[in-house]
Design a protein around this motif. Structure first.
Motif, PDB file in Angstrom:
ATOM      1  N   ARG A  58      55.013  34.465  47.068  1.00  0.00           N
ATOM      2  CA  ARG A  58      54.564  34.412  48.469  1.00  0.00           C
ATOM      3  C   ARG A  58      53.574  35.525  48.799  1.00  0.00           C
ATOM      4  O   ARG A  58      52.954  35.503  49.872  1.00  0.00           O
ATOM      5  N   GLN A  59      53.389  36.468  47.881  1.00  0.00           N
ATOM      6  CA  GLN A  59      52.314  37.443  48.057  1.00  0.00           C
ATOM      7  C   GLN A  59      50.957  36.755  48.072  1.00  0.00           C
ATOM      8  O   GLN A  59      49.974  37.297  48.607  1.00  0.00           O
ATOM      9  N   TYR A  60      50.893  35.568  47.503  1.00  0.00           N
ATOM     10  CA  TYR A  60      49.657  34.785  47.513  1.00  0.00           C
ATOM     11  C   TYR A  60      49.219  34.427  48.935  1.00  0.00           C
ATOM     12  O   TYR A  60      48.030  34.181  49.179  1.00  0.00           O
ATOM     13  N   LEU A  61      50.168  34.385  49.865  1.00  0.00           N
ATOM     14  CA  LEU A  61      49.823  34.039  51.243  1.00  0.00           C
ATOM     15  C   LEU A  61      48.915  35.075  51.884  1.00  0.00           C
ATOM     16  O   LEU A  61      48.185  34.773  52.823  1.00  0.00           O
ATOM     17  N   ASP A  80      39.460  34.682  44.803  1.00  0.00           N
ATOM     18  CA  ASP A  80      40.582  34.031  45.488  1.00  0.00           C
ATOM     19  C   ASP A  80      41.084  34.918  46.626  1.00  0.00           C
ATOM     20  O   ASP A  80      41.362  36.109  46.428  1.00  0.00           O
ATOM     21  N   GLY A  81      41.207  34.326  47.817  1.00  0.00           N
ATOM     22  CA  GLY A  81      41.695  35.069  48.971  1.00  0.00           C
ATOM     23  C   GLY A  81      40.607  35.755  49.773  1.00  0.00           C
ATOM     24  O   GLY A  81      40.892  36.309  50.845  1.00  0.00           O
ATOM     25  N   LYS A  82      39.350  35.745  49.264  1.00  0.00           N
ATOM     26  CA  LYS A  82      38.251  36.329  50.016  1.00  0.00           C
ATOM     27  C   LYS A  82      37.739  35.324  51.043  1.00  0.00           C
ATOM     28  O   LYS A  82      37.858  34.113  50.863  1.00  0.00           O
ATOM     29  N   ILE A  83      37.145  35.811  52.109  1.00  0.00           N
ATOM     30  CA  ILE A  83      36.633  34.925  53.153  1.00  0.00           C
ATOM     31  C   ILE A  83      35.498  34.069  52.594  1.00  0.00           C
ATOM     32  O   ILE A  83      34.563  34.579  51.970  1.00  0.00           O
ATOM     33  N   ALA A  84      35.605  32.766  52.837  1.00  0.00           N
ATOM     34  CA  ALA A  84      34.608  31.835  52.329  1.00  0.00           C
ATOM     35  C   ALA A  84      33.468  31.641  53.316  1.00  0.00           C
ATOM     36  O   ALA A  84      32.328  31.435  52.936  1.00  0.00           O
ATOM     37  N   ASP A  85      33.782  31.679  54.597  1.00  0.00           N
ATOM     38  CA  ASP A  85      32.764  31.469  55.623  1.00  0.00           C
ATOM     39  C   ASP A  85      33.208  32.216  56.863  1.00  0.00           C
ATOM     40  O   ASP A  85      34.129  31.797  57.553  1.00  0.00           O
ATOM     41  N   ASP A  86      32.554  33.321  57.174  1.00  0.00           N
ATOM     42  CA  ASP A  86      33.011  34.158  58.281  1.00  0.00           C
ATOM     43  C   ASP A  86      32.585  33.626  59.642  1.00  0.00           C
ATOM     44  O   ASP A  86      32.819  34.267  60.657  1.00  0.00           O
ATOM     45  N   LYS A  87      31.948  32.446  59.680  1.00  0.00           N
ATOM     46  CA  LYS A  87      31.521  31.880  60.953  1.00  0.00           C
ATOM     47  C   LYS A  87      32.442  30.759  61.428  1.00  0.00           C
ATOM     48  O   LYS A  87      32.209  30.167  62.472  1.00  0.00           O
ATOM     49  N   ILE A  88      33.442  30.460  60.648  1.00  0.00           N
ATOM     50  CA  ILE A  88      34.366  29.386  61.010  1.00  0.00           C
ATOM     51  C   ILE A  88      35.757  29.987  61.148  1.00  0.00           C
ATOM     52  O   ILE A  88      36.165  30.815  60.345  1.00  0.00           O
ATOM     53  N   ILE A 116      38.503  31.463  50.102  1.00  0.00           N
ATOM     54  CA  ILE A 116      38.451  30.808  48.796  1.00  0.00           C
ATOM     55  C   ILE A 116      39.889  30.726  48.296  1.00  0.00           C
ATOM     56  O   ILE A 116      40.568  31.746  48.154  1.00  0.00           O
ATOM     57  N   ASP A 117      40.362  29.532  48.047  1.00  0.00           N
ATOM     58  CA  ASP A 117      41.768  29.313  47.690  1.00  0.00           C
ATOM     59  C   ASP A 117      41.840  28.659  46.314  1.00  0.00           C
ATOM     60  O   ASP A 117      42.180  27.488  46.165  1.00  0.00           O
ATOM     61  N   ILE A 118      41.532  29.439  45.304  1.00  0.00           N
ATOM     62  CA  ILE A 118      41.555  28.974  43.914  1.00  0.00           C
ATOM     63  C   ILE A 118      42.343  29.992  43.112  1.00  0.00           C
ATOM     64  O   ILE A 118      41.816  31.057  42.754  1.00  0.00           O
ATOM     65  N   PRO A 119      43.618  29.731  42.840  1.00  0.00           N
ATOM     66  CA  PRO A 119      44.420  30.710  42.097  1.00  0.00           C
ATOM     67  C   PRO A 119      43.744  31.127  40.794  1.00  0.00           C
ATOM     68  O   PRO A 119      43.278  30.282  40.024  1.00  0.00           O
ATOM     69  N   GLY A 120      43.672  32.426  40.561  1.00  0.00           N
ATOM     70  CA  GLY A 120      43.056  32.954  39.345  1.00  0.00           C
ATOM     71  C   GLY A 120      41.583  33.258  39.467  1.00  0.00           C
ATOM     72  O   GLY A 120      41.026  33.996  38.642  1.00  0.00           O
ATOM     73  N   ASP A 121      40.919  32.717  40.479  1.00  0.00           N
ATOM     74  CA  ASP A 121      39.500  32.989  40.690  1.00  0.00           C
ATOM     75  C   ASP A 121      39.324  34.446  41.142  1.00  0.00           C
ATOM     76  O   ASP A 121      40.117  34.941  41.955  1.00  0.00           O
TER      77      ASP A 121
END
Length: 503
Positions: free
Chosen positions: A342-345, A311-319, A303-308
Motif C-alpha cells: 500500500r506504499q504504492y498509493l 512511476d508516481g510522478k505527475i503526468a499532467d500538472d494541468k489536470i 504515471i501509474d506503471i509499476p517499475g517505471d
C-alpha cells in the motif's frame, strides 16, 4: 437570495421535472407522473435511485471527501478549495459548507426509494425480479439513512442511552420518511428529528428485510447484492457495538470474493470489479463526474506503471483539482511496515510539493473510475474487530486480521499480548486499507478516540487535535431546512447557534 424550500418539497418537485422551484408548493399539488406497473418500469425507477447515490453530492464525491477532510490523514490546500470549511472545522449554522447539498441529495435518494417501495407490491412480473427490485430499494434506503446519521448525528456511543459516552444532547437522529404518504404529508406537517435509536432500528429493519429478499438472487455489476447488504449490516452493527450480530452478518458477506495476491496488488488494486470487490458504483468514459469526481479532487494525474522510473510522478500538472494532500501522519502509517504494497498509493501531487494518494486511478481519463462501496478487506477487518471485542475467540480475530495484513505485507500477522493492543492494530489496519473509502474519521468517532492532525493547509493549530468537543464533528442541520421546517428548529446539533429567524 433564492427562496429555497423544504427539502422534501424540493425533492418531489425535482423528480416531477421542475429544476428550479422558487415557491413553497404543497406536495399533493404536484402530479405523480412516475407510477410503474411492471418490472421494466420498476427497473427504470431503481436506476434513478442508483443515479442519485452516484452523484457528486453523495457517493460520487461527498461522503469520502467529508470523511477525508475531517479525519487525521489529509489536509486541504488553504485557498479556494472544495471542502476547505470541513477540513478547517469551520461550518456554522448559517455557513454550512456542503451540508445543504448532502441533506438534499440523500433525502432525494430516500424519496425515490419510498416511491419505489410504495408501488412495487402492485407491479406485475416474475416473483424473483420483484423481490430483487424491492430488496435493492430497501437496502439503498437503509444505507441512505445510515449515511445521514454519520453526517448529521452523533454515533451510538454518544447518541444511544446504552453508549459509554451518551448524553441527552446527542440523542437526535434525523427525520424519518418511510412511504410516499410520508413524503406528501411533509408539506403539511414537516417532520421533526427522531431519536437516534429509532433511526438505527429503522436502518436495521430495512437492511435485514433487504437481505431476506436478496438471498439467493444474483446481482449485476454496480448493484447491491445479498453479500453487500450483509456487509452493510455488519458495518451498522459495528457502529452500534453489537459484536455478535456484526459477526453473524459479516460472515454471511464473505462468499465469492478473495484477496488480491501480494505480487499483483500494484497492477490490479484499482481495476473495476477485481476479486476483492463486493459492491462498487460504476462510471464510464461516457458517464462520469468529470471535474466533480473524487480523483479529480484528491490528486493530479500521475504515471501509474509499476517499475517505471517515473512511476508516481505527475503526468499532467494541468489536470486535476488536487486540493487534498496526504499528510505526514498518513505517510508514516503507510510506511510503517517494510514491503507493504500500500506504499504504492503514495504519489506526487502539485508538482511534487505535496503527497497524493492514488487510491482511485482513472481508466482512459483521470475522472473515470468506479467508487468502492464495500470490499472484502473491510469485512475481514470488521470481523476481526467484532471478534476481538466479543473476547471469546481472539484467535479468530487475529485470523481475520491476518487475511488482510499478510496479503498486503507478505508477512504473517503476530497478535499482541492484549485485547486492547489487538484492537489498536485492527483499527490501524483499517486506516491503511480503507483510506479514501469513508471510514477512518468515523472509526475514531464511533469509538470516541481522539486523534492528532498535521497543522497544514486549512488545518490550523486550534483544530489539529480532535476530541469530539468541536461541534463540527457533524454537519449542522442546514439553514434552508430550518427556514422551511418549524418542527426542526429547536433540534440543531450541539454547539451550533440555535435558529433565530430567517435571513
Amino acid at each position: 437570495m433564492k427562496n429555497k424550500i423544504l427539502i422534501f418539497t424540493l425533492v418531489m418537485a425535482l423528480f416531477a421535472g421542475c429544476d428550479d422551484v422558487l415557491d413553497k408548493e404543497p406536495l399533493t399539488s404536484i402530479p405523480d407522473l412516475d407510477m410503474f406497473t411492471d418490472t421494466e418500469g420498476a427497473q427504470q425507477a431503481l436506476n434513478g435511485i442508483y443515479n442519485e447515490i452516484s452523484h457528486e453530492d453523495y457517493y460520487g464525491r461527498l461522503m469520502y471527501a467529508f470523511e477525508g477532510s475531517k479525519g487525521p490523514d489529509f489536509y486541504v490546500e488553504d485557498t479556494g478549495n472544495r471542502f476547505q470549511e470541513e477540513n478547517g472545522y469551520r461550518e456554522s449554522s448559517t455557513l454550512d459548507a456542503y451540508a445543504d447539498a448532502a441533506w438534499e441529495k440523500i433525502y432525494s435518494s430516500i424519496f425515490l426509494c419510498n416511491k419505489m417501495l410504495s408501488n412495487i407490491d402492485n407491479a406485475e412480473g416474475e416473483a424473483n425480479e420483484l423481490k430483487r427490485l424491492k430488496g435493492e430499494a430497501l437496502a439503498l434506503r437503509g444505507l441512505a439513512y445510515f449515511d445521514l446519521m454519520r453526517l448529521f448525528a452523533y454515533p451510538p456511543t454518544f447518541s444511544i442511552a446504552s453508549g459509554d459516552n451518551y448524553h441527552d444532547m446527542y440523542k437526535w437522529g434525523v427525520p424519518l420518511l418511510l412511504s410516499q404518504e410520508d413524503n406528501s404529508a411533509a408539506s403539511i406537517d414537516p417532520p421533526a428529528r427522531e431519536e437516534a435509536i429509532d433511526c438505527y432500528v429503522q436502518i436495521l429493519s430495512d437492511l435485514n428485510e433487504a437481505a431476506q429478499l436478496l438471498n439467493g438472487i444474483s446481482a449485476s455489476d454496480g448493484t447491491i447484492s445479498y453479500q453487500a447488504v450483509n456487509a452493510l449490516l455488519a458495518r451498522t452493527y459495528l457502529y452500534m457495538g453489537q459484536w455478535d450480530n456484526a459477526i453473524a452478518t459479516g460472515e454471511k458477506a464473505l462468499g465469492g470474493t478473495s484477496m488480491l495476491a501480494y505480487d499483483s496488488y500494484t497492477s490490479s488494486y484499482y481495476s473495476a470489479y477485481n476479486s476483492e470487490s463486493i459492491w462498487e458504483l460504476q462510471y464510464s468514459l461516457a458517464d462520469n463526474l468529470g471535474s466533480n469526481s473524487l480523483n479529480h479532487l484528491t490528486r493530479n494525474p500521475t504515471i501509474d506503471i509499476p517499475g517505471d522510473p517515473n512511476d508516481g510522478k505527475i503526468a499532467d500538472d494541468k489536470i486535476g483539482y488536487a486540493g487534498y494532500g496526504g499528510n505526514v501522519y498518513l505517510r508514516e502509517v503507510l510506511n510503517e511496515v517494510d514491503g507493504d504494497v500500500r506504499q504504492y498509493l503514495i504519489c506526487d501531487n502539485e508538482l511534487g510539493d505535496d503527497t497524493g494518494i492514488r487510491k482511485y486511478i482513472g481508466d482512459g481519463n483521470h475522472s473515470v473510475h468506479n467508487i468502492y462501496m464495500v470490499r472484502l478487506p473491510e469485512v475481514y477487518l470488521t470481523l476481526a474487530e467484532a471478534y476481538a471485542e466479543q473476547g471469546t475467540n481472539m484467535a479468530k480475530a487475529a485470523e481475520y486480521m491476518n487475511h488482510v495484513y499478510e496479503a498486503r505485507t507478505n508477512i504473517e500477522y503476530t497478535a499482541p499480548a492484549t485485547t486492547d493492543l489487538l484492537i489498536a492494530d485492527i483499527l490501524k489496519e483499517r486506516r491503511k486499507e480503507l483510506v479514501l473509502e469513508g471510514h477512518t474519521f468515523w472509526d475514531h468517532f464511533r469509538r470516541a478516540i481522539p486523534f492528532q492532525r498535521e497543522a497544514e493547509g486549512n488545518v490550523s493549530n486550534d483544530v489539529a487535535y480532535i476530541d469530539y468537543t468541536q461541534p463540527q464533528v457533524v454537519y449542522p442541520i442546514p439553514m434552508n431546512e430550518m427556514e422551511a421546517n418549524p418542527n426542526i428548529r429547536d433540534q440543531q446539533n450541539p454547539g451550533y447557534a440555535p435558529y433565530t429567524g430567517g435571513q
